[in-house]
Design an enzyme around this catalytic site. Sequence first.
Site, PDB file in Angstrom:
ATOM      1  N   CYS A  65       0.837  -1.200   0.000  1.00  0.00           N
ATOM      2  CA  CYS A  65       0.000   0.000   0.000  1.00  0.00           C
ATOM      3  C   CYS A  65       0.874   1.253   0.000  1.00  0.00           C
ATOM      4  O   CYS A  65       1.887   1.308   0.711  1.00  0.00           O
ATOM      5  CB  CYS A  65      -0.900  -0.006   1.239  1.00  0.00           C
ATOM      6  SG  CYS A  65      -2.036   1.393   1.302  1.00  0.00           S
ATOM      7  N   CYS A  69      -0.079   4.659   7.022  1.00  0.00           N
ATOM      8  CA  CYS A  69      -0.791   4.479   8.287  1.00  0.00           C
ATOM      9  C   CYS A  69       0.060   3.652   9.250  1.00  0.00           C
ATOM     10  O   CYS A  69       0.396   2.496   8.971  1.00  0.00           O
ATOM     11  CB  CYS A  69      -2.127   3.793   8.037  1.00  0.00           C
ATOM     12  SG  CYS A  69      -3.155   4.622   6.794  1.00  0.00           S
ATOM     13  N   CYS A  72      -0.649  -0.117  10.337  1.00  0.00           N
ATOM     14  CA  CYS A  72      -0.991  -1.117   9.327  1.00  0.00           C
ATOM     15  C   CYS A  72       0.210  -1.932   8.868  1.00  0.00           C
ATOM     16  O   CYS A  72       1.249  -1.373   8.497  1.00  0.00           O
ATOM     17  CB  CYS A  72      -1.644  -0.425   8.125  1.00  0.00           C
ATOM     18  SG  CYS A  72      -2.264  -1.596   6.896  1.00  0.00           S
ATOM     19  N   CYS A 109     -17.068  -9.164   3.767  1.00  0.00           N
ATOM     20  CA  CYS A 109     -16.404  -7.870   3.655  1.00  0.00           C
ATOM     21  C   CYS A 109     -15.230  -8.002   2.693  1.00  0.00           C
ATOM     22  O   CYS A 109     -14.267  -8.725   2.978  1.00  0.00           O
ATOM     23  CB  CYS A 109     -15.917  -7.404   5.030  1.00  0.00           C
ATOM     24  SG  CYS A 109     -17.246  -7.310   6.254  1.00  0.00           S
ATOM     25  N   CYS A 142     -20.127  -6.066   1.880  1.00  0.00           N
ATOM     26  CA  CYS A 142     -19.570  -4.757   2.232  1.00  0.00           C
ATOM     27  C   CYS A 142     -18.226  -4.611   1.530  1.00  0.00           C
ATOM     28  O   CYS A 142     -17.406  -5.533   1.565  1.00  0.00           O
ATOM     29  CB  CYS A 142     -19.394  -4.651   3.744  1.00  0.00           C
ATOM     30  SG  CYS A 142     -18.668  -3.082   4.309  1.00  0.00           S
ATOM     31  N   CYS A 202     -20.345   1.864   7.218  1.00  0.00           N
ATOM     32  CA  CYS A 202     -19.665   1.128   8.275  1.00  0.00           C
ATOM     33  C   CYS A 202     -18.382   1.886   8.576  1.00  0.00           C
ATOM     34  O   CYS A 202     -17.539   2.067   7.703  1.00  0.00           O
ATOM     35  CB  CYS A 202     -19.367  -0.295   7.799  1.00  0.00           C
ATOM     36  SG  CYS A 202     -18.368  -1.291   8.928  1.00  0.00           S
ATOM     37  N   ARG A 272     -19.317  -3.881  16.382  1.00  0.00           N
ATOM     38  CA  ARG A 272     -18.616  -5.103  15.974  1.00  0.00           C
ATOM     39  C   ARG A 272     -17.240  -5.171  16.623  1.00  0.00           C
ATOM     40  O   ARG A 272     -16.462  -4.230  16.545  1.00  0.00           O
ATOM     41  CB  ARG A 272     -18.468  -5.131  14.450  1.00  0.00           C
ATOM     42  CG  ARG A 272     -17.824  -6.406  13.904  1.00  0.00           C
ATOM     43  CD  ARG A 272     -17.696  -6.332  12.391  1.00  0.00           C
ATOM     44  NE  ARG A 272     -18.966  -5.925  11.796  1.00  0.00           N
ATOM     45  CZ  ARG A 272     -19.070  -5.255  10.650  1.00  0.00           C
ATOM     46  NH1 ARG A 272     -17.983  -4.869   9.998  1.00  0.00           N
ATOM     47  NH2 ARG A 272     -20.255  -4.937  10.188  1.00  0.00           N
TER      48      ARG A 272
END
Length: 391
Positions: A65, A69, A72, A109, A142, A202, A272
Amino acid sequence: MDLLNTLVDKGLRRELPTRDEALAVLATSDDDVLDVVAAAGKVRRHWFGRRVKLNYLVNLKSGLCPEDCSYCSQRLGSKAGILKYTWLKPDEASKAAAAGLAGGAKRVCLVASGRGPTDRDVDRVSDTIKAIKAGNENVEVCACLGLLADGQAERLREAGADAYNHNLNTSEGTYGDITTTHTYADRVDTVQKAHAAGLSACSGLIAGMGESDEDLVDVVYALRELDPDSVPVNFLIPFEGTPLAKEWNLTPQRCLRILAMVRFVCPDAEVRIAGGREVHLRTMQPLALHLANSIFLGDYLTSEGQAGKADLDMIADAGFEVEGAGEVTLPEHRVAAGGGCGSHEGGGGGTCGAASAATAASGSAGTPAEARTDLVAVRRRGAGTDLAPNA
Protein backbone atom coordinates in the site's frame (compact mmCIF):
# COMPACT_ATOMS: atom_id res chain seq x y z
CA MET A 1 -23.79 3.23 40.48
CA ASP A 2 -25.76 6.33 39.48
CA LEU A 3 -23.61 6.85 36.36
CA LEU A 4 -24.46 3.43 34.96
CA ASN A 5 -28.17 3.75 35.72
CA THR A 6 -28.21 7.08 33.90
CA LEU A 7 -26.38 5.62 30.90
CA VAL A 8 -28.74 2.67 30.67
CA ASP A 9 -31.75 4.99 30.69
CA LYS A 10 -30.20 7.15 28.00
CA GLY A 11 -29.25 4.12 25.90
CA LEU A 12 -32.79 2.78 25.95
CA ARG A 13 -34.01 6.19 24.72
CA ARG A 14 -31.19 6.59 22.16
CA GLU A 15 -30.17 9.74 24.00
CA LEU A 16 -26.56 10.89 23.66
CA PRO A 17 -24.52 10.72 26.89
CA THR A 18 -22.47 13.74 27.87
CA ARG A 19 -18.76 13.63 27.20
CA ASP A 20 -18.16 13.60 30.95
CA GLU A 21 -20.28 10.47 31.23
CA ALA A 22 -18.45 8.75 28.39
CA LEU A 23 -15.08 9.63 29.92
CA ALA A 24 -16.27 8.37 33.29
CA VAL A 25 -16.95 4.93 31.79
CA LEU A 26 -13.34 4.72 30.61
CA ALA A 27 -12.11 5.87 34.03
CA THR A 28 -13.94 3.17 36.01
CA SER A 29 -11.76 0.73 37.92
CA ASP A 30 -11.17 -2.93 37.16
CA ASP A 31 -13.23 -3.70 40.28
CA ASP A 32 -16.25 -2.13 38.55
CA VAL A 33 -15.79 -3.71 35.12
CA LEU A 34 -18.51 -6.36 35.59
CA ASP A 35 -20.98 -3.65 36.63
CA VAL A 36 -20.07 -1.69 33.47
CA VAL A 37 -20.54 -4.78 31.28
CA ALA A 38 -23.90 -5.57 32.91
CA ALA A 39 -25.18 -2.03 32.36
CA ALA A 40 -24.09 -1.77 28.72
CA GLY A 41 -25.40 -5.30 28.21
CA LYS A 42 -28.91 -4.10 29.03
CA VAL A 43 -28.67 -1.58 26.20
CA ARG A 44 -27.24 -4.17 23.80
CA ARG A 45 -30.01 -6.68 24.56
CA HIS A 46 -32.73 -4.03 24.29
CA TRP A 47 -31.82 -3.24 20.68
CA PHE A 48 -30.32 -6.55 19.48
CA GLY A 49 -31.49 -9.30 21.81
CA ARG A 50 -28.97 -12.13 22.12
CA ARG A 51 -28.15 -12.25 18.41
CA VAL A 52 -24.54 -12.16 17.18
CA LYS A 53 -23.95 -11.23 13.56
CA LEU A 54 -21.02 -13.00 11.89
CA ASN A 55 -18.93 -11.24 9.27
CA TYR A 56 -16.19 -12.73 7.10
CA LEU A 57 -13.22 -10.90 5.61
CA VAL A 58 -11.82 -11.59 2.15
CA ASN A 59 -8.57 -9.76 1.46
CA LEU A 60 -8.78 -9.12 -2.29
CA LYS A 61 -5.34 -7.50 -2.57
CA SER A 62 -2.73 -7.72 0.17
CA GLY A 63 0.26 -5.52 0.97
CA LEU A 64 2.19 -2.94 -1.04
CA CYS A 65 0.00 0.00 0.00
CA PRO A 66 1.32 3.52 -0.79
CA GLU A 67 -0.21 5.01 2.39
CA ASP A 68 1.80 5.36 5.61
CA CYS A 69 -0.79 4.48 8.29
CA SER A 70 1.39 3.64 11.29
CA TYR A 71 -0.84 0.84 12.58
CA CYS A 72 -0.99 -1.12 9.33
CA SER A 73 1.11 -4.14 8.38
CA GLN A 74 0.40 -3.36 4.69
CA ARG A 75 1.69 0.22 4.89
CA LEU A 76 4.37 1.89 2.81
CA GLY A 77 7.71 0.67 4.16
CA SER A 78 6.25 -2.10 6.32
CA LYS A 79 8.73 -4.82 7.22
CA ALA A 80 6.03 -7.12 8.58
CA GLY A 81 6.27 -10.56 6.97
CA ILE A 82 2.72 -10.63 5.65
CA LEU A 83 1.26 -12.18 2.52
CA LYS A 84 1.59 -9.95 -0.54
CA TYR A 85 -0.47 -10.56 -3.66
CA THR A 86 -2.37 -8.66 -6.32
CA TRP A 87 -6.10 -8.78 -7.06
CA LEU A 88 -7.93 -12.08 -6.60
CA LYS A 89 -10.07 -13.05 -9.57
CA PRO A 90 -13.84 -12.97 -8.98
CA ASP A 91 -14.07 -16.78 -8.84
CA GLU A 92 -11.20 -16.93 -6.32
CA ALA A 93 -12.81 -14.31 -4.12
CA SER A 94 -16.19 -16.00 -4.40
CA LYS A 95 -14.65 -19.32 -3.33
CA ALA A 96 -13.03 -17.62 -0.33
CA ALA A 97 -16.33 -15.98 0.61
CA ALA A 98 -18.14 -19.31 0.38
CA ALA A 99 -16.00 -20.71 3.19
CA GLY A 100 -17.10 -17.94 5.55
CA LEU A 101 -20.74 -18.27 4.54
CA ALA A 102 -20.61 -22.01 5.15
CA GLY A 103 -19.29 -21.23 8.64
CA GLY A 104 -22.32 -19.09 9.42
CA ALA A 105 -21.29 -15.62 8.24
CA LYS A 106 -24.06 -13.33 7.12
CA ARG A 107 -21.91 -10.55 5.65
CA VAL A 108 -18.83 -10.79 3.44
CA CYS A 109 -16.40 -7.87 3.65
CA LEU A 110 -14.29 -7.39 0.53
CA VAL A 111 -11.12 -5.47 1.36
CA ALA A 112 -8.26 -4.26 -0.81
CA SER A 113 -5.12 -2.42 0.22
CA GLY A 114 -4.36 0.94 -1.39
CA ARG A 115 -5.22 4.61 -1.18
CA GLY A 116 -8.44 4.11 -3.11
CA PRO A 117 -9.77 2.25 -6.14
CA THR A 118 -9.31 3.19 -9.75
CA ASP A 119 -12.34 2.89 -11.99
CA ARG A 120 -10.89 -0.40 -13.26
CA ASP A 121 -10.64 -1.59 -9.65
CA VAL A 122 -14.30 -0.74 -9.13
CA ASP A 123 -15.10 -2.87 -12.20
CA ARG A 124 -13.11 -5.77 -10.69
CA VAL A 125 -14.86 -5.52 -7.36
CA SER A 126 -18.24 -5.13 -9.04
CA ASP A 127 -17.67 -8.40 -10.90
CA THR A 128 -16.68 -10.05 -7.61
CA ILE A 129 -19.81 -8.78 -5.85
CA LYS A 130 -21.98 -10.15 -8.64
CA ALA A 131 -20.21 -13.53 -8.50
CA ILE A 132 -20.72 -13.82 -4.74
CA LYS A 133 -24.37 -12.80 -4.89
CA ALA A 134 -25.08 -15.13 -7.81
CA GLY A 135 -24.39 -18.12 -5.58
CA ASN A 136 -25.68 -16.73 -2.29
CA GLU A 137 -29.01 -14.94 -2.54
CA ASN A 138 -29.24 -13.54 0.99
CA VAL A 139 -25.61 -12.60 1.58
CA GLU A 140 -24.71 -9.03 2.51
CA VAL A 141 -21.61 -7.62 0.81
CA CYS A 142 -19.57 -4.76 2.23
CA ALA A 143 -16.72 -3.23 0.23
CA CYS A 144 -13.66 -1.60 1.82
CA LEU A 145 -11.41 -0.16 -0.86
CA GLY A 146 -10.06 3.06 0.65
CA LEU A 147 -10.91 6.61 -0.34
CA LEU A 148 -13.70 6.89 -2.91
CA ALA A 149 -13.84 9.26 -5.86
CA ASP A 150 -17.11 10.80 -7.02
CA GLY A 151 -19.46 8.25 -8.54
CA GLN A 152 -17.65 5.15 -7.32
CA ALA A 153 -19.99 4.47 -4.40
CA GLU A 154 -22.95 4.62 -6.76
CA ARG A 155 -21.29 2.09 -9.08
CA LEU A 156 -20.66 -0.30 -6.19
CA ARG A 157 -24.29 0.03 -5.12
CA GLU A 158 -25.45 -0.73 -8.67
CA ALA A 159 -23.26 -3.85 -8.66
CA GLY A 160 -25.07 -5.10 -5.57
CA ALA A 161 -22.93 -3.86 -2.66
CA ASP A 162 -24.96 -3.37 0.50
CA ALA A 163 -22.44 -1.45 2.58
CA TYR A 164 -19.14 0.40 2.48
CA ASN A 165 -16.53 0.43 5.25
CA HIS A 166 -14.09 3.24 5.90
CA ASN A 167 -12.93 3.72 9.48
CA LEU A 168 -12.10 7.06 11.09
CA ASN A 169 -9.63 5.09 13.29
CA THR A 170 -8.67 7.88 15.70
CA SER A 171 -9.59 11.42 16.68
CA GLU A 172 -9.22 14.34 14.31
CA GLY A 173 -6.77 15.98 16.71
CA THR A 174 -4.31 13.07 16.63
CA TYR A 175 -4.90 11.82 13.09
CA GLY A 176 -1.81 13.53 11.70
CA ASP A 177 0.36 11.63 14.19
CA ILE A 178 -0.85 8.31 12.76
CA THR A 179 -1.08 9.02 9.03
CA THR A 180 0.41 11.75 6.81
CA THR A 181 -0.49 10.61 3.29
CA HIS A 182 -4.18 11.48 3.64
CA THR A 183 -6.30 13.41 6.11
CA TYR A 184 -9.06 12.77 8.62
CA ALA A 185 -11.31 14.92 6.40
CA ASP A 186 -10.63 12.55 3.49
CA ARG A 187 -11.98 9.69 5.58
CA VAL A 188 -15.08 11.60 6.63
CA ASP A 189 -15.72 12.48 2.98
CA THR A 190 -15.67 8.81 1.95
CA VAL A 191 -18.16 7.83 4.67
CA GLN A 192 -20.42 10.63 3.50
CA LYS A 193 -20.11 9.47 -0.12
CA ALA A 194 -21.23 5.99 0.94
CA HIS A 195 -24.24 7.48 2.76
CA ALA A 196 -25.18 9.62 -0.22
CA ALA A 197 -25.07 6.63 -2.58
CA GLY A 198 -27.53 4.70 -0.42
CA LEU A 199 -24.96 2.26 0.94
CA SER A 200 -25.09 1.28 4.59
CA ALA A 201 -22.12 3.07 6.12
CA CYS A 202 -19.66 1.13 8.28
CA SER A 203 -17.06 3.16 10.16
CA GLY A 204 -15.16 2.56 13.37
CA LEU A 205 -11.94 3.00 15.28
CA ILE A 206 -8.68 1.46 16.42
CA ALA A 207 -7.93 1.51 20.15
CA GLY A 208 -4.52 1.00 21.70
CA MET A 209 -2.36 3.30 19.58
CA GLY A 210 -1.29 5.43 22.55
CA GLU A 211 -4.35 7.68 22.40
CA SER A 212 -5.88 9.37 25.45
CA ASP A 213 -9.36 8.75 26.80
CA GLU A 214 -10.33 12.12 25.31
CA ASP A 215 -9.19 10.92 21.88
CA LEU A 216 -11.31 7.78 22.18
CA VAL A 217 -14.36 9.79 23.16
CA ASP A 218 -13.70 12.29 20.36
CA VAL A 219 -13.66 9.64 17.64
CA VAL A 220 -16.72 7.81 18.99
CA TYR A 221 -18.70 11.06 19.18
CA ALA A 222 -17.59 11.87 15.63
CA LEU A 223 -18.87 8.47 14.58
CA ARG A 224 -22.20 9.12 16.30
CA GLU A 225 -22.49 12.33 14.30
CA LEU A 226 -21.70 10.53 11.02
CA ASP A 227 -24.25 7.89 12.07
CA PRO A 228 -22.93 4.69 10.48
CA ASP A 229 -25.08 1.59 10.81
CA SER A 230 -22.03 -0.47 11.81
CA VAL A 231 -19.21 0.56 14.16
CA PRO A 232 -16.23 -1.83 14.15
CA VAL A 233 -13.96 -1.55 17.19
CA ASN A 234 -10.44 -2.72 16.40
CA PHE A 235 -7.77 -3.28 19.04
CA LEU A 236 -4.30 -2.55 17.69
CA ILE A 237 -2.32 -5.62 16.68
CA PRO A 238 1.28 -4.41 17.17
CA PHE A 239 2.93 -6.07 14.18
CA GLU A 240 6.71 -6.26 14.23
CA GLY A 241 7.96 -4.16 11.32
CA THR A 242 5.46 -1.34 11.85
CA PRO A 243 5.96 1.97 13.74
CA LEU A 244 3.51 0.92 16.48
CA ALA A 245 5.09 -2.47 17.16
CA LYS A 246 5.92 -1.50 20.76
CA GLU A 247 2.46 -0.12 21.63
CA TRP A 248 1.01 -2.59 24.11
CA ASN A 249 -1.46 -0.37 25.95
CA LEU A 250 -4.53 -2.57 26.34
CA THR A 251 -5.73 -4.94 29.04
CA PRO A 252 -8.85 -7.09 28.68
CA GLN A 253 -10.60 -4.85 31.21
CA ARG A 254 -9.77 -1.68 29.26
CA CYS A 255 -11.05 -3.27 26.06
CA LEU A 256 -14.34 -4.02 27.80
CA ARG A 257 -14.62 -0.44 29.05
CA ILE A 258 -13.99 0.87 25.53
CA LEU A 259 -16.66 -1.39 24.05
CA ALA A 260 -19.10 -0.34 26.77
CA MET A 261 -18.45 3.34 26.06
CA VAL A 262 -19.08 2.77 22.35
CA ARG A 263 -22.34 0.96 23.13
CA PHE A 264 -23.56 3.80 25.36
CA VAL A 265 -22.74 6.45 22.72
CA CYS A 266 -24.06 4.38 19.77
CA PRO A 267 -26.77 2.31 21.48
CA ASP A 268 -28.71 1.17 18.42
CA ALA A 269 -25.80 0.74 15.98
CA GLU A 270 -24.24 -2.61 15.12
CA VAL A 271 -21.13 -2.60 17.32
CA ARG A 272 -18.62 -5.10 15.97
CA ILE A 273 -15.58 -6.52 17.73
CA ALA A 274 -13.00 -6.48 14.96
CA GLY A 275 -9.25 -7.10 14.73
CA GLY A 276 -7.25 -7.78 17.86
CA ARG A 277 -9.92 -9.34 20.08
CA GLU A 278 -7.96 -12.57 20.49
CA VAL A 279 -4.76 -10.65 21.27
CA HIS A 280 -6.17 -8.23 23.85
CA LEU A 281 -9.46 -9.64 25.19
CA ARG A 282 -8.14 -13.19 25.26
CA THR A 283 -10.14 -15.38 27.67
CA MET A 284 -12.53 -12.49 28.35
CA GLN A 285 -13.90 -12.48 24.80
CA PRO A 286 -17.26 -13.99 25.88
CA LEU A 287 -17.88 -10.99 28.17
CA ALA A 288 -17.48 -8.71 25.16
CA LEU A 289 -20.49 -10.35 23.51
CA HIS A 290 -22.62 -8.63 26.14
CA LEU A 291 -21.46 -5.31 24.64
CA ALA A 292 -21.08 -5.95 20.91
CA ASN A 293 -23.62 -7.70 18.69
CA SER A 294 -21.27 -8.51 15.83
CA ILE A 295 -17.86 -10.15 15.31
CA PHE A 296 -15.59 -11.28 12.51
CA LEU A 297 -15.45 -15.04 12.02
CA GLY A 298 -12.04 -16.67 11.63
CA ASP A 299 -9.02 -14.78 10.26
CA TYR A 300 -8.45 -11.09 9.53
CA LEU A 301 -6.67 -9.38 6.65
CA THR A 302 -3.06 -10.19 7.51
CA SER A 303 -3.34 -11.90 10.90
CA GLU A 304 -4.88 -15.14 12.06
CA GLY A 305 -7.87 -15.24 14.37
CA GLN A 306 -9.00 -18.09 16.55
CA ALA A 307 -10.56 -21.11 14.86
CA GLY A 308 -13.98 -20.49 13.36
CA LYS A 309 -15.44 -23.38 15.37
CA ALA A 310 -14.07 -21.80 18.55
CA ASP A 311 -15.94 -18.60 17.67
CA LEU A 312 -19.18 -20.54 17.25
CA ASP A 313 -18.64 -22.49 20.47
CA MET A 314 -17.91 -19.27 22.36
CA ILE A 315 -21.16 -17.70 21.16
CA ALA A 316 -23.20 -20.74 22.15
CA ASP A 317 -21.47 -21.25 25.50
CA ALA A 318 -22.04 -17.59 26.43
CA GLY A 319 -25.78 -18.00 25.83
CA PHE A 320 -25.97 -16.10 22.54
CA GLU A 321 -27.13 -17.21 19.10
CA VAL A 322 -25.84 -16.64 15.59
CA GLU A 323 -28.00 -14.23 13.62
CA GLY A 324 -29.62 -15.96 10.66
CA ALA A 325 -29.48 -14.83 7.06
CA GLY A 326 -33.19 -14.04 7.08
CA GLU A 327 -33.03 -11.88 10.23
CA VAL A 328 -32.78 -8.10 10.13
CA THR A 329 -29.78 -6.84 12.07
CA LEU A 330 -30.76 -3.24 12.74
CA PRO A 331 -33.61 -2.13 14.99
CA GLU A 332 -36.87 -1.38 13.21
CA HIS A 333 -36.59 2.40 13.49
CA ARG A 334 -33.22 2.38 11.70
CA VAL A 335 -34.53 0.16 8.95
CA ALA A 336 -37.60 2.34 8.53
CA ALA A 337 -35.36 5.39 8.22
CA GLY A 338 -33.30 3.64 5.56
CA GLY A 339 -30.31 3.45 7.89
CA GLY A 340 -27.57 6.02 7.74
CA CYS A 341 -27.83 9.73 8.44
CA GLY A 342 -30.75 10.97 10.48
CA SER A 343 -31.90 7.63 11.82
CA HIS A 344 -31.08 8.56 15.42
CA GLU A 345 -33.62 10.66 17.23
CA GLY A 346 -31.60 13.44 18.81
CA GLY A 347 -28.42 12.25 17.10
CA GLY A 348 -26.33 13.83 14.39
CA GLY A 349 -26.24 17.55 13.76
CA GLY A 350 -24.37 19.60 16.29
CA THR A 351 -25.35 17.68 19.42
CA CYS A 352 -22.34 15.41 19.62
CA GLY A 353 -19.78 17.88 20.90
CA ALA A 354 -21.95 20.04 23.12
CA ALA A 355 -20.92 18.79 26.54
CA SER A 356 -17.67 19.73 28.26
CA ALA A 357 -14.85 17.21 28.60
CA ALA A 358 -13.49 15.81 31.83
CA THR A 359 -9.86 14.78 32.24
CA ALA A 360 -9.01 11.08 32.38
CA ALA A 361 -5.59 9.76 31.42
CA SER A 362 -5.31 6.79 29.08
CA GLY A 363 -4.84 3.60 31.05
CA SER A 364 -5.42 5.38 34.34
CA ALA A 365 -7.33 2.42 35.78
CA GLY A 366 -6.11 -1.15 36.10
CA THR A 367 -2.73 -2.80 35.76
CA PRO A 368 -0.25 -2.07 32.95
CA ALA A 369 -0.70 -4.04 29.75
CA GLU A 370 1.57 -6.97 29.01
CA ALA A 371 3.15 -7.43 25.59
CA ARG A 372 1.76 -10.65 24.10
CA THR A 373 3.74 -11.02 20.90
CA ASP A 374 3.10 -14.76 21.08
CA LEU A 375 -0.53 -14.08 20.14
CA VAL A 376 0.29 -12.13 16.95
CA ALA A 377 0.22 -14.66 14.11
CA VAL A 378 0.60 -13.65 10.46
CA ARG A 379 -2.08 -15.14 8.23
CA ARG A 380 -0.68 -17.94 6.05
CA ARG A 381 -3.93 -19.57 4.91
CA GLY A 382 -7.06 -18.69 2.98
CA ALA A 383 -7.18 -15.96 0.32
CA GLY A 384 -3.93 -15.63 -1.62
CA THR A 385 -2.67 -19.08 -0.58
CA ASP A 386 -3.29 -22.72 -1.49
CA LEU A 387 -4.34 -23.59 2.07
CA ALA A 388 -7.90 -23.92 3.33
CA PRO A 389 -9.30 -20.79 5.04
CA ASN A 390 -10.20 -20.56 8.70
CA ALA A 391 -13.97 -20.34 8.88
